[in-house]
Every structure is written in C-alpha cells, then in structure tokens.
Design an enzyme around this catalytic site. Sequence first.
Site, PDB file in Angstrom:
ATOM      1  N   LYS A  38       0.843  -1.200   0.000  1.00  0.00           N
ATOM      2  CA  LYS A  38       0.000   0.000   0.000  1.00  0.00           C
ATOM      3  C   LYS A  38       0.876   1.247   0.000  1.00  0.00           C
ATOM      4  O   LYS A  38       1.941   1.260   0.632  1.00  0.00           O
ATOM      5  CB  LYS A  38      -0.915  -0.047   1.231  1.00  0.00           C
ATOM      6  N   SER A 113      -9.690   1.696   2.834  1.00  0.00           N
ATOM      7  CA  SER A 113      -8.852   2.480   1.942  1.00  0.00           C
ATOM      8  C   SER A 113      -7.797   1.648   1.204  1.00  0.00           C
ATOM      9  O   SER A 113      -7.200   2.147   0.250  1.00  0.00           O
ATOM     10  CB  SER A 113      -8.156   3.601   2.722  1.00  0.00           C
ATOM     11  N   SER A 137      -9.853  -0.526   6.978  1.00  0.00           N
ATOM     12  CA  SER A 137      -9.274  -0.401   5.637  1.00  0.00           C
ATOM     13  C   SER A 137      -8.621  -1.641   5.061  1.00  0.00           C
ATOM     14  O   SER A 137      -8.305  -1.660   3.873  1.00  0.00           O
ATOM     15  CB  SER A 137      -8.276   0.751   5.600  1.00  0.00           C
TER      16      SER A 137
END
Length: 433
Positions: A38, A113, A137
Amino acid sequence: MAGTLTFSPDDRFHAFLTTCRKTEYGDGPLCGIPVAVKDNISTKGIETTCASKILKGYIPPYDAHVVQLVRGAGAAVVGKTNMDEFGMGTTTENSAFGPTLNPWDDGRVPGGSSGGSAAAVASGMVPMALGTDTGGSIRCPAAFCGIVGLKPTYGRVSRYGLIAYANSLEQIGPMADSVANVSKLFSVIAGHDPRDSTSCARPYAHEPSADIQGLKIGIPNEYFGTGVDPSVADVVRKAIRRLEELGATTVPCSIPSMEYALAAYYVTCTSEASSNLARFDGIRYGPAADSKKAWHEAYREVRKAGFGPEVRRRILLGTFALSSGYYGKYYAKAQVARANVRADFLRILESVDVIVGPTMPTIAFRLAEKSDPLSMYLSDILTVPANLAGIPAISVPCGKSDGMPVGLQIMGRHFEDERVIDVAYAYEQAVSA
Ligand code: GLN
C-alpha cells in the site's frame, strides 16, 4: 534461490500507483513471491505518495520495518497500491490519482482504503499484499473484493515507516488470496521492533488449524441490526451455521456501547490526523512553498493545493475537536466512549472465544454511489470497534449477494490472532472441500 522478477501486469482496475518492472528477490519463506505494498508504507527508492498530491514525487530514503522484513524473507516488492488519500475513505475514490475498480464488477468500488491492494490480489496480479487498517481499511476491501484480510492486534506489527493517519488505531496487516497466505505473510511481518514504541514482543509462528471443535462464538445482535442489508445478513448467518456444523457453539450477545463507536472513532481519527498531517507544510514535505510569501500564506497555499477535499474536511474536524474549549466536549468524550467499547468487547470475550458477524453492512457500492460523507462514514460501523478496542479481526469470503462477495468478520481477544486465523481457516477449508 535469489533472482530477478519481471512484473508488467495488465492493470485494468488501476490497483497500482507505481509498478516495479524488475525486482530483485532473495531466499526465504517468501522467495520470489510478488508482494504489493500500500502506498502509505515507505519503500526505499520507490515513490510513496499516500495517493496524495502533496507527496507526489516523494521517494523515501528508507524502508518501513515491514518492507525490510518482506524483502528479507525473499519476496519481490512489485509495486505500490492505490488507496484513499492518507487512508481516509471506504472506497478508494478519495485517491488523488483516480479510483480503483472492483475486479468483480468494474462499475463498483473495491472498498477502501486499501482498495488497490485488494484489487491487485482479487484480479490475480499478486497472491499477497500489505494493507493498513485504521477503521476497517484492510477488512472492508477484503470483503468487497472476495479476499482474506487481517487487522492484527494493535502492537503486533511495527508501524515504523508507515505514514501515520491515526496512530492509536492503525495496524499494518496481510491481505491475500487464502487464509494460508495471510498466515504466511503475517508470520513474516509480526514481532517486536524497537523503533515503534507501541510494538510488542509477540511474534507469530503458527500453522493454521481447521479444528474448531468446542469453540464458543458470540453473535452480537448489533451486527445484524438496522443498516445491515438483509441479504448480506442471510449470507453471514449461513456461514455461522457452517461453523456450528464444524463443532462450534454460538451464543447471542449485545454490545451496548456500539451506538457510540462510530462517533468515538471519527472524533479520534480526525484529531490524530490533524496533528499527524501538520508536517506537510511545503517546507519539509510537499511541493515547495513560495519563499517570498509570508509563512502562513505559503503554508495555506501548499496545503490547499496538495490535500483533497476529504483530507481537508478531516483536518478541520480534528483541529476543531482538539481546540481549547471544545477538547472536553469532543476529544475527551470520545476517549470515554472508546474505553466503553473496549470494555464491552473484553467483557464478552471473557465468556466466548471469538465474536462473529458481517465485515460490511452491504456489498460494494457503485462508483460515486455514496456522495455524502456521513453515509460513507456509517458504512464503517462494523469494522471500527476492533480498532477502538485494539483486538484482532479478520475478514474471510463467505458467499455472494447479488453476485458480489460478502465477508465474514471474526474478532478475538488481544494477541489471539492465531485463533481468528484458525476460525477463518476452518470456514475456508469447509467451503472449499
Ligand atoms: N473508512 C475509515 C476511514 O475513513 C477507515 C479507514 C482506514 O482504516 N484507514 O477512516
């Protein structure tokens, strides 16, 4: 055996912000496995933007602890995945560089997210990825994209090199195409790191076991209450019956503090964000501020141009909640509510081994379906409690509703990540048999 991996996927869902065409890999338990990271996790020599314009072009001079470990285990870090800017969102639509699409239906969001990491796994580009979970997330995009995602117990994975959103809530965790791969990646990243003062000496060395005979499961009625899509609830109830067939017993329970969980979460995370994001001032980070301008004007310009609307909204909310005269009304109250949520969960977990329910109240939304922030925030209701309490929680695919994946969420006691992994594994093995 060490070597070089060539990675040039057809990224139709915009899972990646950056890909590394050729990557060295080494020996170890993850030898040669492509792992996606990420974009809020620092990677030495690879652009790291948090999907924000304010960090465009930023190349970290060091690796996050987890990246060091993943590389040290022989994996190839093949790219940086798309996300909601600084982790603020539930759909990945808040990326400054355009949304990620859901591989199951490209008219829908992948969740957020960590939507890029989930889409990269779900579309088969990588078997495992790192995500972060502040209020859901990892678990939300895992549920929406039909993959497995674990938010570890707070403190079990070092946050060194993670660009902070809300320190007291967030953990880095594994996302993968199977429980076994989640377990494998977790065994590489868990453990003590002196560079994170909240890090605990709790390494993870566990082979998932599918034996859940005698397991006691708490089923909170709040996880099947208003706002939870009845067809999602049905899929999850069916999965729970499956766990019973495997030898588990279920008991209904109730979490009275649930009604304050979302408010406690949003006051806490915005307060922490307002403080964390103060460093992006155009001097140390961000596009260079105009040095001829007064400092406060330069600062305002850089931050206005660099932050997207959701990030600005949260900085404003958090600054307000912390300001003198309001601190006691908002931040202090949120901490009381947070303590109550934690106490409720710990009390229930004295008499049951795990708490189980849906991960998300609905299936993946259509792109642009949620336009007002409040209705977006409401969809985090089932995931934020685990962050407020600091307990481990995993999402494992448990069927479909309307053709879209549904996630089963399993939460456990502090440092019993092994157990939530076992329950997910037992379910996964039973349905794939
Ligand atoms: N959707 C939640 C938020 O917007 C959770 C985000 C996260 O876990 N990073 O804050």
